[in-house]
Design an enzyme around this catalytic site. Sequence first.
Site, PDB file in Angstrom:
ATOM      1  NE  ARG A  69      64.547 143.323 -30.991  1.00 19.83           N
ATOM      2  CZ  ARG A  69      64.781 142.249 -31.887  1.00 19.83           C
ATOM      3  NH1 ARG A  69      63.743 142.124 -32.602  1.00 19.83           N
ATOM      4  NH2 ARG A  69      65.790 141.640 -31.746  1.00 19.83           N
ATOM      5  CE  LYS A  74      77.708 138.117 -59.674  1.00 19.32           C
ATOM      6  NZ  LYS A  74      76.840 139.146 -59.424  1.00 19.32           N
ATOM      7  N   PRO A 120      61.106 146.934 -40.622  1.00 17.85           N
ATOM      8  CG  PRO A 120      60.190 148.940 -39.567  1.00 17.85           C
ATOM      9  CD  PRO A 120      61.419 147.545 -39.414  1.00 17.85           C
ATOM     10  CD  GLU A 121      60.501 143.640 -46.320  1.00 14.66           C
ATOM     11  OE1 GLU A 121      60.855 143.923 -47.392  1.00 14.66           O
ATOM     12  OE2 GLU A 121      60.050 142.398 -46.136  1.00 14.66           O
TER      13      GLU A 121
END
Length: 296
Positions: A126, A169, A2-3
């Site tokens: 899980r 970067k 889930p985000e």
Amino acid sequence: MPELPEVETVRRGLAPVMEGARITRLELRRGDLRFPFPVDFSVRVDGQTIVSLGRRAKYLLIDLANGLTIIAHLGMSGSFRIEEGAAVDVPGDFHHPRSKDEKHDHVIFHLAAAGRALRVIYNDPRRFGFMELMARNDLDTYAAFRELGPEPTGNSLDADYLSRRFEGKSQPLKGALLDQKNIAGLGNIYVCEALWRSHLKPQRAAGTLVTADGKPKPELLALTTAIRDVIADAIAAGGSSLRDHIRTDGSLGYFQHSFSVYDREGTACSTPDCAGTVARIVQSGRSSFYCDRCQH
């Protein structure tokens, strides 16, 4: 897993039921999830009133009247459901369905609220989720929070901040955006969506969005806006669903939305006047979805 928008939607779904309720009993049906439960977890929680439900990145924060906070993470498959008598509700609707199989019910909050007896049940097939317990005043020292970047929903996330993080970067944008030290709680789905909205390829080097004198280029301004907008839109969709949740059966609404590129490999790009097709690549073991034609 889930985000952030899904976790925020779960928080919003649980808050009306849990905030102000008293935990009459915390039932633990096993000794652990991903990690062992805190020592004397039930003893320290039983009888406490839930003051508020918060969120930091993808973590739920359940604040108790005794100054302790339960830190809950849903892992890959965790979910909460609310039961009152025979009525059942699962706050949040995820890209992958959540389990309702009772054999995976591992934690049950037995609650008393306004004369009602309720159960908030944590289900996790899980068992990659976990729960921790610590003093609210010490949350900033929690290992997962110490180096977290700003929330994508807050005013502290702006292009000037990202230019400082991205300057020089060579790391691909996808990886830079998933780095929780840069932005807290931003996950794979919404990185793909934000990059599509700002027309930037996930492989592009983060540093190319910063000028030689360290200022954000217009593309970084667009990306910052896209990040904030895609998260706000996703949360608003969940919030809108919850605002009109009162139905004849009393159930809560669900978070529902559609993706523009995520998990849409081979479909036509929905950018106006773009004849491209959504492609999929793998970056650091994760799928990236993007349009090779309109993202640069």
